[in-house]
Design a protein around this motif. Structure first.
Motif, PDB file in Angstrom:
ATOM      1  N   VAL A 101      -4.937  54.214  16.843  1.00 28.15           N
ATOM      2  CA  VAL A 101      -5.914  53.228  16.395  1.00 28.15           C
ATOM      3  C   VAL A 101      -7.178  53.987  16.027  1.00 28.15           C
ATOM      4  CG1 VAL A 101      -7.288  51.204  17.005  1.00 28.15           C
ATOM      5  CG2 VAL A 101      -4.980  51.450  17.919  1.00 28.15           C
ATOM      6  N   ILE A 102      -7.711  53.681  14.845  1.00 28.98           N
ATOM      7  CA  ILE A 102      -8.949  54.316  14.382  1.00 28.98           C
ATOM      8  C   ILE A 102      -9.959  53.226  14.067  1.00 28.98           C
ATOM      9  CG2 ILE A 102     -10.035  55.774  12.631  1.00 28.98           C
ATOM     10  CD1 ILE A 102      -7.243  57.025  12.164  1.00 28.98           C
ATOM     11  N   VAL A 103     -11.157  53.375  14.611  1.00 22.51           N
ATOM     12  CA  VAL A 103     -12.285  52.520  14.274  1.00 22.51           C
ATOM     13  C   VAL A 103     -13.264  53.388  13.499  1.00 22.51           C
ATOM     14  CG1 VAL A 103     -14.264  51.246  15.183  1.00 22.51           C
ATOM     15  CG2 VAL A 103     -12.047  51.049  16.317  1.00 22.51           C
ATOM     16  N   ASP A 104     -13.465  53.058  12.229  1.00 21.77           N
ATOM     17  CA  ASP A 104     -14.422  53.774  11.384  1.00 21.77           C
ATOM     18  C   ASP A 104     -15.588  52.850  11.095  1.00 21.77           C
ATOM     19  OD1 ASP A 104     -13.380  56.341  10.900  1.00 21.77           O
ATOM     20  OD2 ASP A 104     -11.938  55.523   9.466  1.00 21.77           O
ATOM     21  N   LEU A 105     -16.715  53.131  11.699  1.00 21.44           N
ATOM     22  CA  LEU A 105     -17.938  52.383  11.437  1.00 21.44           C
ATOM     23  C   LEU A 105     -18.655  53.117  10.308  1.00 21.44           C
ATOM     24  CD1 LEU A 105     -19.956  50.163  12.060  1.00 21.44           C
ATOM     25  CD2 LEU A 105     -20.855  51.608  13.898  1.00 21.44           C
TER      26      LEU A 105
END
Length: 142
Positions: A101-105
């Motif tokens: 899972v990747i969260v890119d803000l």
């Protein structure tokens, strides 16, 4: 976390794709959040794929990324702010088995701890996105 009101949200996740394709426990999908006006540029992206690599996470931590707290037993992750202190872009990555899972803000808020925001969002969503995952029990104060 983005400072944007009423964003445009698109995407979906399939948490059973691995079971359907080859019997393994993984999911895929993504969610993209855009500004509602103007150029409608992307401000946040969340991805789920069977591309997890514990070694890659360990390498990022060895290069200065902060390790994520235990969110799911057996998972490993990191978070960091990209670029200089003036850059409001941050990310968090969590790997559990094949699942990543990747969260890119992409568009955080200047003056906030955007890396901490990405990590906090990861804590909220990873237990729901990783197939078969059970969140780590919350620690209680004595």
């Amino acid at each position: 976390m983005t400072g944007i009101r009423e964003p445009i949200v698109k995407g979906n996740f399939d948490l059973t794709v691995g079971k359907e394709l080859d019997g393994k426990n993984y999911g895929t999908g993504g969610c993209w959040i855009y500004q509602p006006t103007g150029n409608k540029s992307k401000v946040l992206q969340i991805s789920l794929s069977p591309a997890g690599s514990k070694q890659e996470v360990e390498w990022e931590i060895s290069q200065g990324a902060k390790p994520l707290p235990e969110i799911i037993p057996g998972a490993i992750g990191h978070y960091s702010q990209d670029g200089s202190a003036d850059n409001a872009q941050a990310s968090a990555v969590l790997v559990h088995g094949l699942n990543e899972v990747i969260v890119d803000l992409i568009h955080g808020v200047k003056g906030r701890d955007n890396a901490a925001d990405a990590a906090a969002l990861m804590e909220l969503i990873a237990p729901k996105l990783i197939p078969g995952a059970t969140p780590t029990t919350e620690k209680t104060r004595d």
